[in-house]
Structure formats: structure tokens, C-alpha cells
Scaffold this active site. Sequence first.
Site, mmCIF file in Angstrom:
data_model
loop_
_atom_site.group_PDB
_atom_site.id
_atom_site.type_symbol
_atom_site.label_atom_id
_atom_site.label_comp_id
_atom_site.label_asym_id
_atom_site.label_seq_id
_atom_site.Cartn_x
_atom_site.Cartn_y
_atom_site.Cartn_z
ATOM 1 N N TYR A 98 -0.553 45.331 -22.094
ATOM 2 C CA TYR A 98 -1.416 45.563 -23.249
ATOM 3 C C TYR A 98 -2.071 46.946 -23.148
ATOM 4 O O TYR A 98 -2.153 47.676 -24.127
ATOM 5 C CB TYR A 98 -2.487 44.474 -23.355
ATOM 6 C CG TYR A 98 -1.910 43.108 -23.609
ATOM 7 C CD1 TYR A 98 -1.544 42.716 -24.890
ATOM 8 C CD2 TYR A 98 -1.710 42.209 -22.560
ATOM 9 C CE1 TYR A 98 -1.007 41.461 -25.127
ATOM 10 C CE2 TYR A 98 -1.174 40.955 -22.793
ATOM 11 C CZ TYR A 98 -0.817 40.583 -24.072
ATOM 12 O OH TYR A 98 -0.271 39.353 -24.302
ATOM 13 N N ASN A 122 0.988 38.500 -34.451
ATOM 14 C CA ASN A 122 2.316 38.886 -34.909
ATOM 15 C C ASN A 122 2.997 37.684 -35.573
ATOM 16 O O ASN A 122 3.272 36.693 -34.912
ATOM 17 C CB ASN A 122 3.142 39.380 -33.715
ATOM 18 C CG ASN A 122 4.594 39.597 -34.056
ATOM 19 O OD1 ASN A 122 4.959 39.802 -35.210
ATOM 20 N ND2 ASN A 122 5.437 39.552 -33.042
ATOM 21 N N CYS A 130 6.848 40.536 -29.338
ATOM 22 C CA CYS A 130 5.543 40.426 -28.680
ATOM 23 C C CYS A 130 5.649 39.747 -27.325
ATOM 24 O O CYS A 130 4.765 39.904 -26.476
ATOM 25 C CB CYS A 130 4.543 39.707 -29.579
ATOM 26 S SG CYS A 130 5.109 38.129 -30.232
#
Length: 162
Positions: A98, A122, A130
Site C-alpha cells: 500500500y 474497488n 487489488c
Amino acid sequence: MWTSVDSPVGPLRVVTSPGAGEAVAAIEFDPWTNAVGRPVGDRADGYGVLGRAREQLDAYFAGTLDAFDLPLAAGGTAFQERVWAALARIPFGETTSYGALALTLGLTGHGARAVGLANGRNPIPVVVPCHRVVGADGRLTGYAGGLDRKQWLLAHEQHALF
């Protein structure tokens, strides 16, 4: 309109929404919900973009496709759209954190947290990968489809033969 795809991570529902035109608006893991009041309409397995999405998802799960080529209409905020575009650039079979993703977007401080929140929203998992985002220490962290699915997707990409 929508279609379903059988997959090794369970049934997936692929949705195109009114206003999205010929674009995928969502991919949902079973059990399906009508999240955010998104209308799903009628089932249309062979409909244009839905048929192409089915074909590409089948090829991905068979290990013969490593990049999707579908029009997408996720419908997020400007920031979410930036994060989702960055997710789409993570190469097949690779992961990032991240924090690293935040840095690619020019974010500092709590940028990783903001990226994590956008990542979690998402609406088009698998196609917008993701699942390729992990914790700073390399551990698997949250995934809307469940960590078992995230782990399966990552292992599939690392072992797929093309």
C-alpha cells in the site's frame, strides 16, 4: 445486465450498469449483493462486453491470459479512479505494498491508508488486480473477497504457465 462466471474462487457476477454502456461496472464474489443500490437488470450471458468478460476471465483462470482488455466503468471518486488505474499497472504475478503504491501516486504521510481504503472499494476485482497489494511486510492483508481468495489469486499468478 449481468452474467455469471464459474471460477476456482467461486462464482463471479459480472455487471454492466445503465450509463456504463459497453463497459464492465462490477465483478462480485458470491454471495452476491446489490451493493450501493447498483441495478443489475436482467441476465445476459452473451451480451457484448459481458460475453468478452466471461471469455477473458475463463482464460485467466485457465492460465492462458495475463492481461485483461475490457472497457471498465467503475464509477468511483477521482481519487479512487487514480488508485484503481495504478492497480491496473501492477504486473501480472507481482505484488506491491500500500505504501509503495501511495508513493507512485505522489502521496506521503497517511497516503498508504488512503490507498488501502480506495483499494478496498474497488468494484472490479480480479480484472483490476487489488489482490496484488500486500502489507509492507509482505503479509496478506484484507481483501473484500476474503483472504483465501486473495491467496489463491496470487498463487495462481505466480504458478501460471503461458
